[in-house]
Design an enzyme around this catalytic site. Structure first.
Site, PDB file in Angstrom:
ATOM      1  N   LYS A 195       0.849  -1.204   0.000  1.00 59.94           N
ATOM      2  CA  LYS A 195       0.000   0.000   0.000  1.00 59.94           C
ATOM      3  C   LYS A 195       0.878   1.246   0.000  1.00 59.94           C
ATOM      4  O   LYS A 195       1.512   1.572   1.000  1.00 59.94           O
ATOM      5  CB  LYS A 195      -0.908   0.040   1.238  1.00 59.94           C
ATOM      6  CG  LYS A 195      -1.957   1.151   1.101  1.00 59.94           C
ATOM      7  CD  LYS A 195      -2.558   1.566   2.388  1.00 59.94           C
ATOM      8  CE  LYS A 195      -1.914   2.773   3.011  1.00 59.94           C
ATOM      9  NZ  LYS A 195      -1.924   3.998   2.207  1.00 59.94           N
ATOM     10  N   GLU A 270       9.614   0.708  10.622  1.00 60.83           N
ATOM     11  CA  GLU A 270      10.622   1.748  10.384  1.00 60.83           C
ATOM     12  C   GLU A 270       9.926   3.074  10.638  1.00 60.83           C
ATOM     13  O   GLU A 270       9.117   3.516   9.829  1.00 60.83           O
ATOM     14  CB  GLU A 270      11.125   1.687   8.938  1.00 60.83           C
ATOM     15  CG  GLU A 270      11.729   0.379   8.522  1.00 60.83           C
ATOM     16  CD  GLU A 270      13.076   0.098   9.180  1.00 60.83           C
ATOM     17  OE1 GLU A 270      13.697   1.041   9.716  1.00 60.83           O
ATOM     18  OE2 GLU A 270      13.493  -1.073   9.175  1.00 60.83           O
ATOM     19  N   CYS A 304      13.249  10.528   7.435  1.00 65.90           N
ATOM     20  CA  CYS A 304      13.151   9.965   8.795  1.00 65.90           C
ATOM     21  C   CYS A 304      14.453  10.127   9.558  1.00 65.90           C
ATOM     22  O   CYS A 304      14.451  10.331  10.758  1.00 65.90           O
ATOM     23  CB  CYS A 304      12.748   8.509   8.709  1.00 65.90           C
ATOM     24  SG  CYS A 304      13.795   7.573   7.610  1.00 65.90           S
ATOM     25  N   GLU A 405       9.329  15.071  16.319  1.00 68.89           N
ATOM     26  CA  GLU A 405       9.706  15.050  14.903  1.00 68.89           C
ATOM     27  C   GLU A 405       8.857  16.056  14.128  1.00 68.89           C
ATOM     28  O   GLU A 405       7.632  15.974  14.147  1.00 68.89           O
ATOM     29  CB  GLU A 405       9.481  13.644  14.325  1.00 68.89           C
ATOM     30  CG  GLU A 405       9.925  13.529  12.892  1.00 68.89           C
ATOM     31  CD  GLU A 405       9.633  12.156  12.303  1.00 68.89           C
ATOM     32  OE1 GLU A 405       8.507  11.654  12.481  1.00 68.89           O
ATOM     33  OE2 GLU A 405      10.533  11.583  11.668  1.00 68.89           O
TER      34      GLU A 405
HETATM   35  P1  NAD Z   1       2.037   7.920   8.261  1.00 64.93           P
HETATM   36  O1  NAD Z   1       2.336   7.073   9.432  1.00 64.93           O
HETATM   37  O2  NAD Z   1       0.966   8.934   8.388  1.00 64.93           O
HETATM   38  O3  NAD Z   1       1.651   7.039   6.991  1.00 64.93           O
HETATM   39  C1  NAD Z   1       2.477   6.017   6.488  1.00 64.93           C
HETATM   40  C2  NAD Z   1       1.623   5.015   5.776  1.00 64.93           C
HETATM   41  O4  NAD Z   1       0.756   4.400   6.727  1.00 64.93           O
HETATM   42  C3  NAD Z   1       0.720   5.604   4.703  1.00 64.93           C
HETATM   43  O5  NAD Z   1       0.643   4.697   3.626  1.00 64.93           O
HETATM   44  C4  NAD Z   1      -0.627   5.704   5.401  1.00 64.93           C
HETATM   45  O6  NAD Z   1      -1.721   5.661   4.534  1.00 64.93           O
HETATM   46  C5  NAD Z   1      -0.587   4.461   6.272  1.00 64.93           C
HETATM   47  N1  NAD Z   1      -1.464   4.513   7.453  1.00 64.93           N
HETATM   48  C6  NAD Z   1      -1.924   5.596   8.116  1.00 64.93           C
HETATM   49  N2  NAD Z   1      -2.710   5.216   9.151  1.00 64.93           N
HETATM   50  C7  NAD Z   1      -2.756   3.855   9.137  1.00 64.93           C
HETATM   51  C8  NAD Z   1      -3.397   2.866   9.948  1.00 64.93           C
HETATM   52  N3  NAD Z   1      -4.146   3.209  10.976  1.00 64.93           N
HETATM   53  N4  NAD Z   1      -3.214   1.569   9.645  1.00 64.93           N
HETATM   54  C9  NAD Z   1      -2.426   1.210   8.612  1.00 64.93           C
HETATM   55  N5  NAD Z   1      -1.789   2.086   7.797  1.00 64.93           N
HETATM   56  C10 NAD Z   1      -1.948   3.402   8.058  1.00 64.93           C
HETATM   57  O7  NAD Z   1       3.417   8.592   7.859  1.00 64.93           O
HETATM   58  P2  NAD Z   1       3.677   9.593   6.679  1.00 64.93           P
HETATM   59  O8  NAD Z   1       3.161  10.926   7.086  1.00 64.93           O
HETATM   60  O9  NAD Z   1       3.232   9.031   5.374  1.00 64.93           O
HETATM   61  O10 NAD Z   1       5.295   9.578   6.659  1.00 64.93           O
HETATM   62  C11 NAD Z   1       6.034  10.309   7.528  1.00 64.93           C
HETATM   63  C12 NAD Z   1       6.570   9.456   8.669  1.00 64.93           C
HETATM   64  O11 NAD Z   1       7.265   8.315   8.170  1.00 64.93           O
HETATM   65  C13 NAD Z   1       7.579  10.181   9.501  1.00 64.93           C
HETATM   66  O12 NAD Z   1       7.319   9.997  10.872  1.00 64.93           O
HETATM   67  C14 NAD Z   1       8.908   9.549   9.129  1.00 64.93           C
HETATM   68  O13 NAD Z   1       9.882   9.639  10.113  1.00 64.93           O
HETATM   69  C15 NAD Z   1       8.501   8.164   8.833  1.00 64.93           C
HETATM   70  N6  NAD Z   1       9.496   7.499   7.958  1.00 64.93           N
HETATM   71  C16 NAD Z   1      10.353   6.581   8.502  1.00 64.93           C
HETATM   72  C17 NAD Z   1      11.321   5.956   7.712  1.00 64.93           C
HETATM   73  C18 NAD Z   1      12.295   4.956   8.296  1.00 64.93           C
HETATM   74  O14 NAD Z   1      12.949   4.265   7.525  1.00 64.93           O
HETATM   75  N7  NAD Z   1      12.427   4.834   9.607  1.00 64.93           N
HETATM   76  C19 NAD Z   1      11.394   6.260   6.353  1.00 64.93           C
HETATM   77  C20 NAD Z   1      10.502   7.191   5.819  1.00 64.93           C
HETATM   78  C21 NAD Z   1       9.548   7.798   6.642  1.00 64.93           C
END
Ligand code: NAD
Length: 511
Positions: A195, A270, A304, A405
């Site tokens: 997804k 992650e 991240c 963050e």
């Molecule tokens: P997010 O957590 O809002 O969304 C990430 C994904 O999860 C999206 O596809 C979203 O649709 C899905 N999602 C949202 N709610 C969900 C639920 N209840 N159940 C299942 N899936 C759900 O994050 P974002 O805003 O898209 O990305 C930013 C975040 O990602 C930041 O906190 C960043 O640090 C983190 N990030 C971490 C890494 C790493 O490798 N550690 C890499 C990239 C981004």
């Protein structure tokens, strides 16, 4: 060389090859491009201009369940798991070739959808091809172990695929995150339901077309577009899914972990970070200033592992901040398609507003705004989601802007007295993803890196990431590792096999 700004009509040309029906980009389930079961759609916006770029099928729980069922069938009954590793590897190598053949197109598509400058998306696309190649190679390498156990037994282990893997990714590296998930899972013989973020699904859908063209068996890769609350939550909860791998925010990670308990599926998380970048007074000054900028402003801070906390040794503070502010003000913020642009927009209006709120909080908390703190001025700034490079000094460790963050171009500066003070401050958040140290004293650099409670560390550099080396966090930055052999193993189960080499009764019971 890609060096033209996209005009409105170019968007359509750029997306012409995506599989569509009635102009709606379709998702990929069981090797077919399909609409959402309820016909829902979402309009994607260009982060640099707020103009619509594409309409995409907006899946829901029914679509996620259809994809999970297809992946289940493909794993339980299909040829994928039984296929020799060499054959799976061959397909993955060819997928890497396809990415390279279409690198220019994918680079532009990613910039159109995500907003980041072309030079960044160009790297992402090259990395994506490299990641498929790395795991294609790994698929055929030795996997198990043998043990010298008492005769007459032979004991050994083999690695087997886990099964159906649900994979949920964010918007900041749309293609690269998709590939970090798919490549090890497929190499190991799993089937996948991926997804993408609902904001940035385009390059993953183009990847789906390559997968279709290469004739992967049906159901091996499914790409379901749609929101987290429905598609993502269904994947995390489903008892037909054996593993969920998630990259995204820490709050979402918690809810995925809870949802995964129903069938105790394996999890890899992650998550976020608030990573320290520690500069000692004996560091090479110009190098440390340069990397401090790169650490926070690459991808407009939407990384991240961003070095979002700059820890400066006290004696260095004024001179370093002076040089940093001077250079931060010169960063060319603009449309990712403009070859002059060094930093692009934030992903969405909502995200830019969230970052602005943090900037207001920093001021309210009493931090000193050394530069930035506002939207880009001019017409571009009014249309797109641009915030200029921002630096807060005179912070205290308790401030929200220091602890949380922000995921935008906002750097907070802290000061330390000596090595132990630096280590204490560096570790003083709930996160533990990454960290950098700048010093010309190599022994001190190593000592500090070893004390950092973080999964990824750099000495006299920041951000380099390799497909060969493990990626992941300590503490609330996640569980498990991606990339490298660690990332491959995370998509396998280990089976112990014991063979009796003297086939005769044991005689344990007398009767
Ligand atoms: P997010 O957590 O809002 O969304 C990430 C994904 O999860 C999206 O596809 C979203 O649709 C899905 N999602 C949202 N709610 C969900 C639920 N209840 N159940 C299942 N899936 C759900 O994050 P974002 O805003 O898209 O990305 C930013 C975040 O990602 C930041 O906190 C960043 O640090 C983190 N990030 C971490 C890494 C790493 O490798 N550690 C890499 C990239 C981004």
């Amino acid at each position: 060389m890609i060096n033209t700004m996209p005009r409105a009509q170019d968007s359509a040309a750029m997306l012409a090859r995506l599989r569509k029906r009635n102009d709606v980009c379709l998702m990929f389930v069981d090797n077919a491009f399909v609409e959402a079961a309820d016909g829902a759609t979402r309009t994607l916006l260009n982060p640099a201009s707020a103009e619509p770029v594409a309409v995409v099928a907006e899946g829901g729980a029914a679509d996620a369940n259809a994809a999970i069922a297809a992946a289940r069938r493909a794993f339980d009954e299909g040829p994928w798991g039984e296929m020799p590793a060499q054959d799976r590897a061959r397909l993955l190598f060819r997928l890497a070739d396809k990415i390279e053949e279409h690198a220019d197109e994918l680079t532009r598509m990613e910039t159109l959808n995500n907003g980041k400058p072309l030079r960044e998306t160009g790297y992402d696309v090259a990395d994506a091809a490299g990641c498929f190649r790395y795991y294609a190679g790994l698929a055929t390498k030795p996997q198990g172990q043998t043990y010298d156990v008492p005769a007459p037994s032979q004991s050994l282990t083999v690695r087997e695929p886990i099964g159906v893997c649900g994979q949920i990714i964010p918007w900041n590296y749309p293609l690269l995150m998709a590939v970090w998930k798919l490549a090890p899972a497929l190499a190991a013989g799993n089937t996948c339901v991926l997804k993408p973020s609902e904001l940035t699904p385009l390059t993953a859908l183009r990847l789906a077309q390559f997968i279709e063209e290469l004739e992967f068996p049906a159901g091996v890769v499914n790409i379901v577009t749609g929101p987290g609350a429905t598609v993502g939550a269904t994947i995390a909860e489903s008892h037909l899914v054996d593993k969920v791998a998630f990259t995204g925010g820490t709050m979402t990670g918690r809810s995925i972990m809870r949802a995964a308990t129903g069938n105790l599926k394996k999890i890899s998380l992650e998550l976020g970070g608030k990573s320290p970048n520690v500069v000692f007074e004996d560091a090479d000054f110009a190098t440390a200033v340069d990397y401090a900028l790169f650490a926070i402003y690459a991808n407009a801070g939407q990384v991240c592992s961003a070095g979002s906390r700059l820890l400066l040794q006290e004696s260095l503070h004024d001179r370093f901040v002076g040089a940093l502010v001077e250079r931060a003000k010169k960063i060319r913020v603009g449309d990712g398609f403009d070859p002059q642009t060094e930093m692009g927009p934030l992903i969405s209006k909502a995200h830019a507003e969230k970052v602005e709120k943090y900037i207001a909080t920093g001021r309210d908390e009493g931090a000193h705004l050394a530069c930035g703190g506002h939207r880009l001025e001019g017409e571009l700034g009014q249309r797109g989601n641009f915030i200029v490079p921002t630096i807060f000094t005179q912070t205290t460790p308790q401030m929200k802007v220091v602890q949380e963050e922000i995921f935008g171009p906002v750097l907070v500066v802290q000061t330390f007295k000596d090595e132990s003070d630096a280590i204490r401050l560096a570790n003083d958040t709930i996160y533990g993803l990454a960290g950098g140290v700048f010093t010309n004293d190599v022994a001190k650099g190593h000592r500090v890196l070893r004390k950092l409670r973080a999964g990824i560390t750099w000495l006299n550099t920041y951000h380099p990431t390799y497909n060969e080396a493990p990626w992941g966090g300590y503490e609330q930055s996640g569980i498990g590792r991606e990339l490298g052999t660690y990332g491959y193993e995370a998509y396998t189960e280990v089976k112990q096999i014991n063979v009796n080499l003297a086939v005769e009764p044991s005689g344990w019971f007398s009767g």
